[in-house]
Design a protein around this motif. Sequence first.
Motif, PDB file in Angstrom:
ATOM      1  N   GLU A 160       2.254  20.673  -0.073  1.00  0.00           N
ATOM      2  CA  GLU A 160       2.593  19.144  -0.426  1.00  0.00           C
ATOM      3  C   GLU A 160       1.748  18.147  -0.250  1.00  0.00           C
ATOM      4  N   VAL A 161       0.652  18.482   0.273  1.00  0.00           N
ATOM      5  CA  VAL A 161      -0.231  17.499   0.608  1.00  0.00           C
ATOM      6  C   VAL A 161      -0.997  16.767  -0.708  1.00  0.00           C
ATOM      7  N   ALA A 162      -1.321  17.589  -1.525  1.00  0.00           N
ATOM      8  CA  ALA A 162      -2.021  17.213  -2.781  1.00  0.00           C
ATOM      9  C   ALA A 162      -1.191  16.300  -3.597  1.00  0.00           C
ATOM     10  N   HIS A 163      -0.001  16.676  -3.729  1.00  0.00           N
ATOM     11  CA  HIS A 163       0.990  15.982  -4.562  1.00  0.00           C
ATOM     12  C   HIS A 163       1.173  14.394  -4.195  1.00  0.00           C
ATOM     13  N   SER A 164       1.402  14.396  -2.691  1.00  0.00           N
ATOM     14  CA  SER A 164       1.759  13.419  -1.742  1.00  0.00           C
ATOM     15  C   SER A 164       0.528  12.473  -1.997  1.00  0.00           C
ATOM     16  N   ARG A 165      -0.576  12.886  -1.939  1.00  0.00           N
ATOM     17  CA  ARG A 165      -1.724  11.833  -2.050  1.00  0.00           C
ATOM     18  C   ARG A 165      -1.731  11.387  -3.446  1.00  0.00           C
ATOM     19  N   GLU A 166      -1.633  12.121  -4.339  1.00  0.00           N
ATOM     20  CA  GLU A 166      -1.365  11.656  -5.709  1.00  0.00           C
ATOM     21  C   GLU A 166      -0.336  10.519  -5.729  1.00  0.00           C
TER      22      GLU A 166
ATOM     23  N   ALA B 274       9.924   3.750   6.731  1.00  0.00           N
ATOM     24  CA  ALA B 274      11.030   3.994   7.637  1.00  0.00           C
ATOM     25  C   ALA B 274      11.536   5.363   7.245  1.00  0.00           C
ATOM     26  N   LEU B 275      11.655   6.379   8.417  1.00  0.00           N
ATOM     27  CA  LEU B 275      12.001   7.466   8.120  1.00  0.00           C
ATOM     28  C   LEU B 275      13.284   7.951   8.794  1.00  0.00           C
ATOM     29  N   PHE B 276      14.392   8.530   8.026  1.00  0.00           N
ATOM     30  CA  PHE B 276      15.623   8.748   8.326  1.00  0.00           C
ATOM     31  C   PHE B 276      15.784  10.450   8.755  1.00  0.00           C
ATOM     32  N   ASP B 277      15.944  10.996   9.614  1.00  0.00           N
ATOM     33  CA  ASP B 277      16.270  12.347   9.796  1.00  0.00           C
ATOM     34  C   ASP B 277      17.535  12.861   8.951  1.00  0.00           C
ATOM     35  N   VAL B 278      17.500  13.557   7.832  1.00  0.00           N
ATOM     36  CA  VAL B 278      18.511  14.142   7.097  1.00  0.00           C
ATOM     37  C   VAL B 278      18.636  15.543   7.269  1.00  0.00           C
ATOM     38  N   SER B 279      17.975  16.395   8.044  1.00  0.00           N
ATOM     39  CA  SER B 279      17.940  17.659   8.213  1.00  0.00           C
ATOM     40  C   SER B 279      19.336  18.373   8.324  1.00  0.00           C
ATOM     41  N   GLU B 280      20.260  17.722   9.243  1.00  0.00           N
ATOM     42  CA  GLU B 280      21.836  18.311   9.327  1.00  0.00           C
ATOM     43  C   GLU B 280      22.390  17.847   8.057  1.00  0.00           C
TER      44      GLU B 280
ATOM     45  N   LEU C  61      12.545   9.071   3.276  1.00  0.00           N
ATOM     46  CA  LEU C  61      11.628   8.127   3.575  1.00  0.00           C
ATOM     47  C   LEU C  61      11.747   6.972   2.467  1.00  0.00           C
ATOM     48  N   HIS C  62      12.041   5.665   3.242  1.00  0.00           N
ATOM     49  CA  HIS C  62      12.125   4.380   2.526  1.00  0.00           C
ATOM     50  C   HIS C  62      10.818   3.755   2.490  1.00  0.00           C
ATOM     51  N   ARG C  63      10.086   3.416   1.704  1.00  0.00           N
ATOM     52  CA  ARG C  63       8.692   2.947   1.466  1.00  0.00           C
ATOM     53  C   ARG C  63       8.612   1.670   0.997  1.00  0.00           C
ATOM     54  N   ARG C  64       7.697   0.886   1.447  1.00  0.00           N
ATOM     55  CA  ARG C  64       7.341  -0.537   1.038  1.00  0.00           C
ATOM     56  C   ARG C  64       5.659  -0.645   0.969  1.00  0.00           C
ATOM     57  N   LEU C  65       5.284  -1.332  -0.262  1.00  0.00           N
ATOM     58  CA  LEU C  65       3.853  -2.023  -0.117  1.00  0.00           C
ATOM     59  C   LEU C  65       3.705  -2.824   0.839  1.00  0.00           C
ATOM     60  N   MET C  66       2.678  -3.132   1.671  1.00  0.00           N
ATOM     61  CA  MET C  66       2.623  -4.315   2.417  1.00  0.00           C
ATOM     62  C   MET C  66       1.301  -5.256   1.886  1.00  0.00           C
ATOM     63  N   ARG C  67       1.374  -6.271   2.075  1.00  0.00           N
ATOM     64  CA  ARG C  67       0.433  -7.378   1.291  1.00  0.00           C
ATOM     65  C   ARG C  67      -0.116  -8.374   2.345  1.00  0.00           C
TER      66      ARG C  67
ATOM     67  N   VAL D 234      12.602   5.940  -2.906  1.00  0.00           N
ATOM     68  CA  VAL D 234      12.809   6.853  -1.817  1.00  0.00           C
ATOM     69  C   VAL D 234      12.951   8.377  -2.104  1.00  0.00           C
ATOM     70  N   ILE D 235      12.164   8.853  -1.183  1.00  0.00           N
ATOM     71  CA  ILE D 235      11.830  10.511  -1.421  1.00  0.00           C
ATOM     72  C   ILE D 235      12.363  11.205   0.027  1.00  0.00           C
ATOM     73  N   ARG D 236      12.390  12.590  -0.197  1.00  0.00           N
ATOM     74  CA  ARG D 236      12.600  13.388   1.011  1.00  0.00           C
ATOM     75  C   ARG D 236      11.346  14.193   1.075  1.00  0.00           C
ATOM     76  N   ARG D 237      11.177  14.540   2.462  1.00  0.00           N
ATOM     77  CA  ARG D 237       9.910  15.218   2.710  1.00  0.00           C
ATOM     78  C   ARG D 237      10.048  15.838   4.061  1.00  0.00           C
ATOM     79  N   PRO D 238       9.640  17.350   4.237  1.00  0.00           N
ATOM     80  CA  PRO D 238       9.610  17.858   5.339  1.00  0.00           C
ATOM     81  C   PRO D 238       8.419  17.450   6.084  1.00  0.00           C
ATOM     82  N   ILE D 239       8.451  17.251   7.515  1.00  0.00           N
ATOM     83  CA  ILE D 239       7.682  16.409   8.495  1.00  0.00           C
ATOM     84  C   ILE D 239       7.481  17.288   9.527  1.00  0.00           C
TER      85      ILE D 239
END
Length: 255
Positions: free
Chosen positions: A60-66, A115-121, A97-103, A80-85
Amino acid sequence: MKPFNQPFGRHIVWRLPVAYVESDLDGKLTFVNEAACHMQGQPAEQLVGRDIWEFLPHDEVAHSREEFAKALGSGEDPPVIRRPIFGGSGHFRSYELHRRLMRDDAGLIVGMCMALFDVSEAEHAHWEASQAKNWLECVVHAIPKAVLVTDALGFVRYVNPAAEELTCRKEQDMTGRQVERCLPILRTHCAVQAPLSFRMALHEPWSGQVDIGNAQDEVLTVNLSASPILDKESGHTAGVVILFERVETPCGAAG
């Protein structure tokens, strides 16, 4: 979104009950909070400076980098996306993963915060429910008798192929419609009990021979059974399951 530069602001973020991280434009961690340290089982000084992709599965690394580069280039907050970490437990867990750009103060993009929320269960429970639903549908699909399932309000929720064949109606034409429109009862034979009402079947089982009309305006005599579906936990009636099969000679006919 500006980064928390003030000591008090950093303290608040550090104590957030959810994992929070920040990265620079190269994807290197510049800040991790206490929850993120617990998640990885490592202190902040061992996490800051590492690539965010170190914790993802290799495929998943290549796609995530892109995707990361695309988000920085667009200037818009990514969805918002879901990723195995990979975490401190030694296993991958699923995170939302809830993501925002920082300026910076000049409005230039300097990195990304997450911000990462565990949704495994929840994800596993959804998978199990999906598997159970698929298995049940396969079982009902294989039943040679016609099967039609409604909810407690009488709307059709499931139809098997045998029911499609007898009613001459496709599943998509019946699902979501009132059962009386999909399986009209024209007459009840052997009236030793009250005529069938699907609403009545919410309270007690019913069985007998009835005439139904199909989509081709044919009248068919069928043996029909209708029973309430009870929720095991609450005891409430969740719907009605109806089984029927065609018979050639109704009871009471001359013979």
